[in-house]
Design a protein around this motif. Structure first.
Motif, PDB file in Angstrom:
ATOM      1  N   GLN A   1       0.823  -1.222   0.000  1.00 33.95           N
ATOM      2  CA  GLN A   1       0.000   0.000   0.000  1.00 33.95           C
ATOM      3  C   GLN A   1       0.853   1.267   0.000  1.00 33.95           C
ATOM      4  OE1 GLN A   1       0.390  -2.058   2.559  1.00 33.95           O
ATOM      5  NE2 GLN A   1       0.218  -1.047   4.549  1.00 33.95           N
ATOM      6  N   PHE A   2       2.115   1.145   0.464  1.00 32.92           N
ATOM      7  CA  PHE A   2       2.951   2.344   0.487  1.00 32.92           C
ATOM      8  C   PHE A   2       3.358   2.782  -0.911  1.00 32.92           C
ATOM      9  CE2 PHE A   2       3.167   0.975   4.852  1.00 32.92           C
ATOM     10  CZ  PHE A   2       2.950   2.173   5.503  1.00 32.92           C
ATOM     11  N   GLY A   3       3.351   1.861  -1.868  1.00 34.14           N
ATOM     12  CA  GLY A   3       3.625   2.236  -3.260  1.00 34.14           C
ATOM     13  C   GLY A   3       2.595   3.244  -3.729  1.00 34.14           C
ATOM     14  N   MET A   4       1.319   2.926  -3.524  1.00 36.89           N
ATOM     15  CA  MET A   4       0.293   3.838  -4.031  1.00 36.89           C
ATOM     16  C   MET A   4       0.190   5.106  -3.192  1.00 36.89           C
ATOM     17  SD  MET A   4      -3.206   1.767  -3.303  1.00 36.89           S
ATOM     18  CE  MET A   4      -3.814   1.628  -1.641  1.00 36.89           C
ATOM     19  N   LEU A   5       0.481   5.000  -1.905  1.00 35.31           N
ATOM     20  CA  LEU A   5       0.441   6.202  -1.057  1.00 35.31           C
ATOM     21  C   LEU A   5       1.504   7.215  -1.505  1.00 35.31           C
ATOM     22  CD1 LEU A   5      -0.094   4.695   2.511  1.00 35.31           C
ATOM     23  CD2 LEU A   5      -1.457   6.527   1.512  1.00 35.31           C
ATOM     24  N   VAL A   6       2.711   6.720  -1.681  1.00 36.57           N
ATOM     25  CA  VAL A   6       3.802   7.616  -2.082  1.00 36.57           C
ATOM     26  C   VAL A   6       3.515   8.178  -3.473  1.00 36.57           C
ATOM     27  CG1 VAL A   6       6.260   7.730  -2.679  1.00 36.57           C
ATOM     28  CG2 VAL A   6       5.532   6.470  -0.631  1.00 36.57           C
TER      29      VAL A   6
ATOM     30  N   GLU B   1      -8.771   4.656  -4.677  1.00 37.66           N
ATOM     31  CA  GLU B   1      -9.701   4.942  -5.769  1.00 37.66           C
ATOM     32  C   GLU B   1      -8.936   5.125  -7.079  1.00 37.66           C
ATOM     33  OE1 GLU B   1     -12.727   4.706  -5.738  1.00 37.66           O
ATOM     34  OE2 GLU B   1     -13.442   5.808  -7.510  1.00 37.66           O
ATOM     35  N   HIS B   2      -7.857   5.886  -6.974  1.00 39.78           N
ATOM     36  CA  HIS B   2      -7.006   6.158  -8.121  1.00 39.78           C
ATOM     37  C   HIS B   2      -6.454   4.848  -8.694  1.00 39.78           C
ATOM     38  CE1 HIS B   2      -4.031   9.476  -9.678  1.00 39.78           C
ATOM     39  NE2 HIS B   2      -4.658   8.848 -10.651  1.00 39.78           N
ATOM     40  N   PHE B   3      -6.005   3.987  -7.813  1.00 38.58           N
ATOM     41  CA  PHE B   3      -5.409   2.706  -8.188  1.00 38.58           C
ATOM     42  C   PHE B   3      -6.433   1.843  -8.929  1.00 38.58           C
ATOM     43  CE2 PHE B   3      -3.922  -1.632  -7.501  1.00 38.58           C
ATOM     44  CZ  PHE B   3      -2.541  -1.516  -7.632  1.00 38.58           C
ATOM     45  N   ARG B   4      -7.670   1.923  -8.458  1.00 40.46           N
ATOM     46  CA  ARG B   4      -8.740   1.094  -8.995  1.00 40.46           C
ATOM     47  C   ARG B   4      -9.163   1.561 -10.390  1.00 40.46           C
ATOM     48  NH1 ARG B   4     -14.006   0.750  -8.519  1.00 40.46           N
ATOM     49  NH2 ARG B   4     -14.154   2.809  -7.573  1.00 40.46           N
ATOM     50  N   THR B   5      -9.082   2.883 -10.612  1.00 42.91           N
ATOM     51  CA  THR B   5      -9.691   3.433 -11.823  1.00 42.91           C
ATOM     52  C   THR B   5      -8.696   3.856 -12.890  1.00 42.91           C
ATOM     53  OG1 THR B   5      -9.731   5.601 -10.764  1.00 42.91           O
ATOM     54  CG2 THR B   5     -11.746   4.276 -10.614  1.00 42.91           C
ATOM     55  N   ASP B   6      -7.425   3.921 -12.547  1.00 41.42           N
ATOM     56  CA  ASP B   6      -6.459   4.463 -13.508  1.00 41.42           C
ATOM     57  C   ASP B   6      -5.294   3.480 -13.650  1.00 41.42           C
ATOM     58  OD1 ASP B   6      -4.412   5.790 -14.810  1.00 41.42           O
ATOM     59  OD2 ASP B   6      -4.737   7.704 -13.775  1.00 41.42           O
ATOM     60  N   GLU B   7      -5.275   2.781 -14.771  1.00 41.81           N
ATOM     61  CA  GLU B   7      -4.291   1.727 -14.975  1.00 41.81           C
ATOM     62  C   GLU B   7      -2.859   2.266 -14.974  1.00 41.81           C
ATOM     63  OE1 GLU B   7      -2.397  -1.418 -14.951  1.00 41.81           O
ATOM     64  OE2 GLU B   7      -4.552  -1.491 -14.494  1.00 41.81           O
ATOM     65  N   SER B   8      -2.656   3.463 -15.523  1.00 39.40           N
ATOM     66  CA  SER B   8      -1.283   3.971 -15.575  1.00 39.40           C
ATOM     67  C   SER B   8      -0.818   4.352 -14.156  1.00 39.40           C
ATOM     68  CB  SER B   8      -1.164   5.147 -16.541  1.00 39.40           C
ATOM     69  OG  SER B   8      -1.793   6.284 -16.012  1.00 39.40           O
ATOM     70  N   PHE B   9      -1.770   4.843 -13.349  1.00 37.64           N
ATOM     71  CA  PHE B   9      -1.404   5.120 -11.943  1.00 37.64           C
ATOM     72  C   PHE B   9      -1.068   3.816 -11.225  1.00 37.64           C
ATOM     73  CE2 PHE B   9      -2.502   5.373  -7.426  1.00 37.64           C
ATOM     74  CZ  PHE B   9      -1.668   6.410  -7.026  1.00 37.64           C
ATOM     75  N   ALA B  10      -1.879   2.774 -11.486  1.00 41.29           N
ATOM     76  CA  ALA B  10      -1.640   1.481 -10.839  1.00 41.29           C
ATOM     77  C   ALA B  10      -0.244   0.959 -11.185  1.00 41.29           C
ATOM     78  CB  ALA B  10      -2.717   0.482 -11.252  1.00 41.29           C
ATOM     79  N   ALA B  11       0.135   1.122 -12.458  1.00 43.18           N
ATOM     80  CA  ALA B  11       1.464   0.660 -12.880  1.00 43.18           C
ATOM     81  C   ALA B  11       2.550   1.458 -12.155  1.00 43.18           C
ATOM     82  CB  ALA B  11       1.602   0.793 -14.394  1.00 43.18           C
ATOM     83  N   ALA B  12       2.328   2.769 -12.064  1.00 46.28           N
ATOM     84  CA  ALA B  12       3.312   3.624 -11.388  1.00 46.28           C
ATOM     85  C   ALA B  12       3.407   3.256  -9.901  1.00 46.28           C
ATOM     86  CB  ALA B  12       2.928   5.092 -11.554  1.00 46.28           C
ATOM     87  N   ALA B  13       2.263   2.933  -9.319  1.00 48.88           N
ATOM     88  CA  ALA B  13       2.246   2.576  -7.897  1.00 48.88           C
ATOM     89  C   ALA B  13       3.016   1.273  -7.676  1.00 48.88           C
ATOM     90  CB  ALA B  13       0.811   2.435  -7.404  1.00 48.88           C
ATOM     91  N   ARG B  14       2.886   0.334  -8.595  1.00 50.10           N
ATOM     92  CA  ARG B  14       3.620  -0.940  -8.475  1.00 50.10           C
ATOM     93  C   ARG B  14       5.121  -0.699  -8.609  1.00 50.10           C
ATOM     94  NH1 ARG B  14      -0.201  -2.877 -12.192  1.00 50.10           N
ATOM     95  NH2 ARG B  14      -2.065  -3.510 -11.037  1.00 50.10           N
ATOM     96  N   ALA B  15       5.461   0.162  -9.552  1.00 52.20           N
ATOM     97  CA  ALA B  15       6.883   0.484  -9.724  1.00 52.20           C
ATOM     98  C   ALA B  15       7.409   1.167  -8.451  1.00 52.20           C
ATOM     99  CB  ALA B  15       7.075   1.398 -10.933  1.00 52.20           C
ATOM    100  N   ARG B  16       6.530   1.923  -7.808  1.00 54.91           N
ATOM    101  CA  ARG B  16       6.907   2.644  -6.592  1.00 54.91           C
ATOM    102  C   ARG B  16       7.191   1.666  -5.442  1.00 54.91           C
ATOM    103  NH1 ARG B  16       9.305   7.180  -6.546  1.00 54.91           N
ATOM    104  NH2 ARG B  16       7.878   8.015  -8.102  1.00 54.91           N
TER     105      ARG B  16
END
Ligand code: ARG
Length: 546
Positions: free
Chosen positions: A160-165, A192-207
């Motif tokens: 969860q810290f990936g998406m938070l950061v 919410e962002h993670f759920r709805t925006d695939e590019s954000f989700a990818a960035a969060a995983r990379a994070r």
């Protein structure tokens, strides 16, 4: 030095060879304790109980502690302590209410894992209960002489810290301006962002990968999130008046560097195997495996708990490890303990215990919710209690409600009942303490203050005085029992009983205007000390007035 009831019991056991199982006498005229051992022995030996009882009292020499023993009914032995012995024991409690608690020869090192809130999440009721119960256990174990190491296993690691950061970076927020509350809001936006925006989700995983590999900026923001949450936890701890400090923090992230070794060892010994890409420990008689490493390569909650066991045993030298965590995690802990045993990290000489506890329910018997229907946070619970009582009393009410039932039971959060100054409540015990303090104060104002050094109980003739004195001398044993079996409700029950004896004593024995004034004041003082000490062990403030 054992307590008086324990000494008595041990001396009888030495003569009769079995535990005398002393019980409080059912009526004052039967003495103080009753022993039914003759009946049990008679049944075993096929003899008459009265005959055996007679043999027992002839063999016993308890003149230094007791009045002559008596046989009653079919073969009960009635035991009455000598008044001077009882009085002297109570007087000893003036200096130390716990005098006579059974001390262990070598203090045990006890790890107490409790509270454990999660970063950027509100402190939930489970964290509240864990904090209150854990705080009481720390106090009780320390009173018994154990060396207690508190470990606040906060949730400060995970994907969860990936998406938070990432969310912080996207929004361009200065993380240092966040609070626990606003970071909880941020968490929701990130989800919410993670759920709805695939590019954000990818960035969060990379994070997440950046966080794990120690990327400087990512680590800095992560650390800020922890600091912000810590400040929020500390505010809650201050509000509750618990002992936890930053020195007790040992969060999930601390075990990070140990996880590779944990998995390597589990694989080498053949204890963990790969199943559908995940590294699992299959335990005998258990359908679901313990997942040590997920199929995406990430470590989970279980891996951290396994590393924590190893650390607590190898580095902290634990003799006993106690986890105060809600009952829904019972299965998790039984699996972790079993896996650690299999791996040889958890020797039989170390006790591990999961102290589970139930939920807090609303008046409707369902999970407690706030008025606007939100899940309850610690603050909302305390606010509700403080609506009807001053903070000190409100906190006492909440803590006592939490501790006075069997831990595994759910309990109803009924503010009116919990804060009542009558009945089995925290405020009632506070009131009992305030009232006895007031009597002592009034006596002091008369220029006749009880002087603890020269205190002497001379009169214990009244049954109400004796009952109060007998209750007082039980205190050390009750505390020792709670230290062993970790059931705080026994201490609550004891204190409630003591307060009840105190009020019967007031009714039947005048204190200030009596020939026995001095002696009764000393009895009041001893009761005040035991109540204060007992409340302190529950983490409850003992007020001088109310
Ligand atoms: N953070 C967890 C929660 O809020 C509790 C952790 C308990 N301790 C442990 N060693 N697993 O549910």
């Amino acid at each position: 030095m054992p307590s008086l009831p324990q000494t008595l019991s041990a001396r009888i056991q030495a003569v009769i060879g079995v535990d005398p199982e002393l019980r409080p006498a059912t009526k004052p005229q039967f003495g103080h304790y009753q022993c039914n051992a003759a009946l049990r022995l008679a049944a075993d030996q096929g003899r008459k109980p009265r005959e055996i009882a007679l043999e027992i009292i002839e063999a016993l020499d308890l003149d230094d502690l007791c009045e002559p023993l008596e046989i009653a009914g079919p073969g009960f032995i009635n035991i009455r302590l000598r008044t001077d012995v009882l009085a002297q024991t109570v007087t000893g409690q003036l200096a130390d209410p716990l005098a006579g608690i059974e001390q262990v020869e070598r203090p045990a090192t006890v790890i107490l894992d409790y509270s454990a809130p999660n970063v950027a999440k509100p402190m939930h009721v489970g964290n509240l209960r864990s904090t209150i119960i854990g705080d009481c256990l720390v106090r009780v174990l320390r009173a018994r002489g154990d060396r207690v190491i508190a470990q606040n296993h906060i949730g400060d690691w995970g994907t969860q810290f990936g998406m938070l950061v990432e969310q912080i970076l996207v929004e361009g927020i200065d993380a240092t301006t966040l609070t626990l509350d606003t970071s909880v809001e941020l968490y929701k936006r990130a989800q919410e962002h993670f759920r709805t925006d695939e590019s954000f989700a990818a960035a969060a995983r990379a994070r997440v990968v950046a966080l794990q590999s120690g990327d400087e900026l990512t680590r800095k923001i992560w650390q800020t999130l922890i600091d912000v949450s810590k400040a929020g936890f500390n505010r809650a701890y201050a509000r509750l008046g618990v002992l936890l400090t930053d020195a007790d923090l040992a969060g999930e992230s601390m075990y990070n560097p140990m996880l590779d070794q944990v998995t390597a060892d589990l694989i080498d010994t053949g204890i963990a195997t790969v199943d559908a890409g995940a590294l699992c420990v299959f335990l005998p008689g258990d359908d679901t495996p313990l997942i040590v490493r997920k199929s995406d390569g990430g470590y989970g909650y279980a891996a951290t708990d396994l590393a924590a066991i190893r650390y607590r045993i190898d580095t902290l030298h634990a003799d006993r490890i106690i986890y105060v965590v809600g009952s829904p995690q019972a299965h998790h802990f039984s699996q972790v303990f079993a896996a650690a045993r299999l791996a040889g990290w958890l020797p039989d000489s170390v006790d591990v215990e999961h102290v589970g506890f139930g939920s807090v329910l609303g008046a409707d018997g369902k999970m407690f919710k706030t008025r606007d229907g939100k899940a309850v946070t610690l603050d909302s619970l305390l606010d509700a209690a403080e609506e009807v009582a001053v903070p000190e009393v409100a906190i006492a009410a909440v803590k006592y409600a939490d501790l006075s039932n069997s831990l595994h039971k759910d309990y109803v959060f009924d503010v009116a009942r919990m804060t009542a100054t009558t009945g089995d409540t925290g405020p009632y015990l506070q009131y009992a303490h305030a009232r006895v303090s007031q009597i002592l104060r009034r006596a002091g104002a008369d220029g006749d203050l009880v002087n603890d050094e020269s205190a002497l109980i001379t009169a214990l003739a009244e049954p109400a005085e004796q009952a109060l004195a007998l209750a007082l001398i039980r205190f050390p044993q009750v505390v020792a029992e709670v230290a062993d079996d970790l059931q705080p409700h026994k201490l609550c029950g004891y204190l409630f009983e003591l307060a009840t004896h105190l009020s019967v004593f007031y009714e039947q024995c005048p204190v200030l205007h009596s020939d026995e004034r001095q002696s009764r004041l000393v009895l009041c003082r001893a009761t005040q000390k035991v109540l204060a000490c007992g409340l302190d062990l529950l983490g409850i403030h003992a007020p001088q007035s109310m």
